[in-house]
Design a protein around this motif. Structure first.
Motif, PDB file in Angstrom:
ATOM      1  N   LEU A 294       0.825  -1.207   0.000  1.00 48.70           N
ATOM      2  CA  LEU A 294       0.000   0.000   0.000  1.00 48.70           C
ATOM      3  C   LEU A 294       0.860   1.258   0.000  1.00 48.70           C
ATOM      4  O   LEU A 294       0.535   2.239  -0.675  1.00 48.70           O
ATOM      5  CB  LEU A 294      -0.951  -0.018   1.193  1.00 48.70           C
ATOM      6  CG  LEU A 294      -2.031  -1.100   1.117  1.00 48.70           C
ATOM      7  CD1 LEU A 294      -2.744  -1.234   2.444  1.00 48.70           C
ATOM      8  CD2 LEU A 294      -3.014  -0.793  -0.007  1.00 48.70           C
ATOM      9  N   HIS A 295       1.953   1.226   0.708  1.00 44.16           N
ATOM     10  CA  HIS A 295       2.876   2.366   0.691  1.00 44.16           C
ATOM     11  C   HIS A 295       3.449   2.566  -0.710  1.00 44.16           C
ATOM     12  O   HIS A 295       3.568   3.692  -1.194  1.00 44.16           O
ATOM     13  CB  HIS A 295       3.998   2.159   1.706  1.00 44.16           C
ATOM     14  CG  HIS A 295       5.015   3.248   1.685  1.00 44.16           C
ATOM     15  ND1 HIS A 295       4.799   4.477   2.255  1.00 44.16           N
ATOM     16  CD2 HIS A 295       6.250   3.290   1.137  1.00 44.16           C
ATOM     17  CE1 HIS A 295       5.852   5.234   2.068  1.00 44.16           C
ATOM     18  NE2 HIS A 295       6.756   4.531   1.395  1.00 44.16           N
ATOM     19  N   SER A 296       3.808   1.479  -1.362  1.00 36.22           N
ATOM     20  CA  SER A 296       4.373   1.545  -2.712  1.00 36.22           C
ATOM     21  C   SER A 296       3.389   2.104  -3.727  1.00 36.22           C
ATOM     22  O   SER A 296       3.795   2.652  -4.753  1.00 36.22           O
ATOM     23  CB  SER A 296       4.830   0.152  -3.174  1.00 36.22           C
ATOM     24  OG  SER A 296       5.852  -0.317  -2.336  1.00 36.22           O
ATOM     25  N   ALA A 297       2.111   1.988  -3.426  1.00 34.40           N
ATOM     26  CA  ALA A 297       1.076   2.512  -4.325  1.00 34.40           C
ATOM     27  C   ALA A 297       0.993   4.033  -4.256  1.00 34.40           C
ATOM     28  O   ALA A 297       0.236   4.646  -5.010  1.00 34.40           O
ATOM     29  CB  ALA A 297      -0.273   1.882  -3.994  1.00 34.40           C
ATOM     30  N   LYS A 298       1.733   4.646  -3.338  1.00 34.17           N
ATOM     31  CA  LYS A 298       1.839   6.108  -3.209  1.00 34.17           C
ATOM     32  C   LYS A 298       0.480   6.785  -3.054  1.00 34.17           C
ATOM     33  O   LYS A 298       0.174   7.753  -3.728  1.00 34.17           O
ATOM     34  CB  LYS A 298       2.611   6.685  -4.378  1.00 34.17           C
ATOM     35  CG  LYS A 298       4.029   6.167  -4.432  1.00 34.17           C
ATOM     36  CD  LYS A 298       4.820   6.772  -5.541  1.00 34.17           C
ATOM     37  CE  LYS A 298       6.201   6.149  -5.453  1.00 34.17           C
ATOM     38  NZ  LYS A 298       7.112   6.520  -6.416  1.00 34.17           N
TER      39      LYS A 298
ATOM     40  N   ILE B 200      -8.561  -0.369  -0.921  1.00 35.10           N
ATOM     41  CA  ILE B 200      -7.806  -0.569   0.320  1.00 35.10           C
ATOM     42  C   ILE B 200      -6.714   0.488   0.381  1.00 35.10           C
ATOM     43  O   ILE B 200      -5.962   0.677  -0.587  1.00 35.10           O
ATOM     44  CB  ILE B 200      -7.197  -1.982   0.352  1.00 35.10           C
ATOM     45  CG1 ILE B 200      -8.295  -3.026   0.191  1.00 35.10           C
ATOM     46  CG2 ILE B 200      -6.404  -2.201   1.634  1.00 35.10           C
ATOM     47  CD1 ILE B 200      -7.802  -4.394  -0.202  1.00 35.10           C
ATOM     48  N   ARG B 201      -6.644   1.173   1.527  1.00 37.58           N
ATOM     49  CA  ARG B 201      -5.649   2.233   1.722  1.00 37.58           C
ATOM     50  C   ARG B 201      -5.030   2.114   3.105  1.00 37.58           C
ATOM     51  O   ARG B 201      -5.641   1.601   4.032  1.00 37.58           O
ATOM     52  CB  ARG B 201      -6.311   3.601   1.635  1.00 37.58           C
ATOM     53  CG  ARG B 201      -6.774   4.011   0.277  1.00 37.58           C
ATOM     54  CD  ARG B 201      -7.305   5.454   0.339  1.00 37.58           C
ATOM     55  NE  ARG B 201      -7.616   5.956  -0.975  1.00 37.58           N
ATOM     56  CZ  ARG B 201      -8.772   5.767  -1.584  1.00 37.58           C
ATOM     57  NH1 ARG B 201      -9.735   5.096  -0.992  1.00 37.58           N
ATOM     58  NH2 ARG B 201      -8.977   6.267  -2.788  1.00 37.58           N
ATOM     59  N   LEU B 202      -3.842   2.667   3.235  1.00 32.67           N
ATOM     60  CA  LEU B 202      -3.218   2.815   4.546  1.00 32.67           C
ATOM     61  C   LEU B 202      -3.953   3.895   5.330  1.00 32.67           C
ATOM     62  O   LEU B 202      -4.369   4.899   4.761  1.00 32.67           O
ATOM     63  CB  LEU B 202      -1.763   3.261   4.405  1.00 32.67           C
ATOM     64  CG  LEU B 202      -0.711   2.229   4.065  1.00 32.67           C
ATOM     65  CD1 LEU B 202       0.630   2.917   3.827  1.00 32.67           C
ATOM     66  CD2 LEU B 202      -0.581   1.216   5.162  1.00 32.67           C
ATOM     67  N   THR B 203      -4.064   3.702   6.622  1.00 33.06           N
ATOM     68  CA  THR B 203      -4.564   4.758   7.503  1.00 33.06           C
ATOM     69  C   THR B 203      -3.365   5.541   8.031  1.00 33.06           C
ATOM     70  O   THR B 203      -2.211   5.150   7.815  1.00 33.06           O
ATOM     71  CB  THR B 203      -5.330   4.157   8.694  1.00 33.06           C
ATOM     72  OG1 THR B 203      -4.411   3.359   9.447  1.00 33.06           O
ATOM     73  CG2 THR B 203      -6.529   3.322   8.243  1.00 33.06           C
TER      74      THR B 203
END
Length: 115
Positions: free
Chosen positions: A45-49, A89-92
């Motif tokens: 998810l981080h890599s998806a920026k 889906i995303r990082l919080t």
């Protein structure tokens, strides 16, 4: 391979093993979840920026089937590390903070030792 090269390789492997063990222990002690594959999901998810990923993309990233991926995603949602909305889906903020802490520790334990 010269003795020096073998010594460096052995040191490298020991540092990698120590770092992975520390990250696994951190996830278990502080989050109550397994580091593998949860850390991989955070990294994906981080890599998806900031762009959302879907469950199929996460499954591919962690080389897991949909039912296993769903269980880990549900677990991570319950810990506040990720959020899902209409299949996105995303990082919080908590997930980003956790990943930042892990990467800072990784840098201290691993990168600084190698460089």
């Amino acid at each position: 391979m010269t003795d020096l090269s073998k010594q460096r390789l052995d040191r490298f492997v020991l540092i990698v093993a120590k770092t992975r063990r520390q990250i696994s222990q951190h996830f278990f002690d502080n989050l109550g979840i397994p580091a593998a594959p949860c850390l991989d999901i955070l990294l994906a998810l981080h890599s998806a920026k900031g762009a959302p990923m879907n469950e199929a993309e996460i499954s591919d990233y962690i080389s897991s089937g949909p039912s296993v991926t769903r269980r880990y995603l549900d677990l991570m949602v319950s810990k506040g590390l990720i959020e899902t909305d209409d299949g996105n889906i995303r990082l919080t903020a908590s997930g980003n903070k956790e990943l930042d802490g892990v990467m800072a520790q990784f840098h201290t334990d691993f990168i600084e030792q190698i460089l």
